[in-house]
Design an enzyme around this catalytic site. Structure first.
Site, PDB file in Angstrom:
ATOM      1  N   SER A  38       0.829  -1.209   0.000  1.00 57.51           N
ATOM      2  CA  SER A  38       0.000   0.000   0.000  1.00 57.51           C
ATOM      3  C   SER A  38       0.868   1.266   0.000  1.00 57.51           C
ATOM      4  O   SER A  38       1.599   1.503  -0.955  1.00 57.51           O
ATOM      5  CB  SER A  38      -0.952  -0.045   1.200  1.00 57.51           C
ATOM      6  OG  SER A  38      -1.992   0.910   1.054  1.00 57.51           O
ATOM      7  N   ASP A 182      -5.984  -3.287  -2.572  1.00 60.12           N
ATOM      8  CA  ASP A 182      -4.939  -2.991  -1.588  1.00 60.12           C
ATOM      9  C   ASP A 182      -4.255  -4.249  -1.052  1.00 60.12           C
ATOM     10  O   ASP A 182      -4.909  -5.187  -0.591  1.00 60.12           O
ATOM     11  CB  ASP A 182      -5.576  -2.223  -0.428  1.00 60.12           C
ATOM     12  CG  ASP A 182      -4.558  -1.528   0.461  1.00 60.12           C
ATOM     13  OD1 ASP A 182      -3.615  -2.202   0.914  1.00 60.12           O
ATOM     14  OD2 ASP A 182      -4.721  -0.325   0.711  1.00 60.12           O
TER      15      ASP A 182
END
Length: 308
Positions: A38, A182
């Site tokens: 991320s 993500d």
């Protein structure tokens, strides 16, 4: 083989940038492997090139307008505190369009490509150092790790973008029939992957405190409640990743150097505040400096004991 691992953490990535700056510039550590999840994925290409000043500028100037083409949030200040509420118009627009997420983050992809031009990508690919980003394959319910060595320029930029897409607030991306999002949903702190790739010493930046801190309040509106609930789940993934990584490191005789945030930086890492992020960067640098000094002191004491 030495690796730098940076966890997910949204705007708290500024703290990780400060830690990495100290390790790279002051400690002069040369890494063979960079792995990020991320926000960590956004950092590592620039860190691998040594572009500290550039990534500092990028991080401390990012805001919602550079991330969302359809922003599901409205951020207001109440008594000096940032409070997130729903952008009802944009969310309803997404529903009417039949979209699966409350917002879309296509601007972030453009921002990534703008700040990582193909010339820098080619420099990265020519390095012996490997740069790996973590994504979640939602269709197959598993983490996947994308090395720059196996990617074209467009593919690598897409994987960095996907690694940072915190659904259901940001874009979900379909590639070859699989939905991706993500990396933090499957591998928030990818220590195990660094070990699998041969790391013998790993510096790990975890964008949470070492001990859990109680929350002041839980969700005053549906969106903030959803964010808080996701954070609770991510906290559990983080603990799981660190536990497995620590056990694996012990079993494989791998040295782990852990860098946690000394305090809880924010309750909502989707709020990007330039002033706060600049402060967090500096705090990360100072924290790494103090930790390094403490480690050197302990090392010196142990050496003296052995000599005696």
């Amino acid at each position: 083989m030495r690796a730098l691992v940076i966890s997910g953490g949204g705007s708290k990535g500024a703290f990780a940038g400060g830690v990495a700056q100290f390790l790279l510039e002051n400690k002069k550590i040369k890494y063979d492997l960079f792995i990020g999840t991320s926000t960590g994925s956004l950092l590592i290409p620039h860190l691998a090139l040594g572009n500290i000043e550039k990534i500092h500028r990028i991080y401390t100037n990012v805001d919602m307008s550079k991330i969302f083409n359809i922003n599901p949030f409205i951020v207001k200040k109440k008594k000096g505190v940032d409070v997130v509420s729903i952008n009802h118009f944009n969310v309803l627009l997404q529903f009417f369009k039949g979209k699966r997420t409350f917002g879309e983050s296509k601007k972030l992809r453009s921002y990534i490509k703008k700040n990582l031009p193909i010339e820098e990508f080619n420099l990265l690919k020519a390095l012996e150092t490997d740069i790996v980003v973590t994504v979640t394959n939602l269709t197959n319910n598993q983490a996947e790790y994308k090395s720059i060595k196996n990617c074209t320029y467009d593919e690598f930029c897409d994987w960095i973008w996907i690694s940072s897409n915190y659904i259901p607030f940001m874009s979900i991306v379909n590639i070859k029939g699989c939905d991706y999002a993500d990396g933090g949903f499957s591998s928030l702190v990818p220590i195990q992957e660094a070990i699998n790739r041969g790391a013998t010493e790993i510096d790990v930046v975890v964008l949470e405190t070492e001990k859990s801190t109680p929350r002041v309040a839980i969700g005053k509106n549906p969106f903030s409640l959803l964010i808080d609930l996701f954070q609770i789940e991510l906290d559990q993934i983080e603990k799981h990743d660190i536990l497995l990584g620590t056990l694996s490191a012990t079993h494989n005789n791998v040295k782990l150097n852990m860098y946690y945030t000394p305090i809880a930086l924010t309750n909502n890492a989707l709020i990007f505040n330039k002033v706060k992020m600049t402060q967090w960067w500096e705090q990360g640098f100072q924290y790494a400096q103090k930790k390094s000094e403490a480690m050197e002191t302990v090392k010196s004491l142990l050496t003296d004991e052995k000599s005696a």
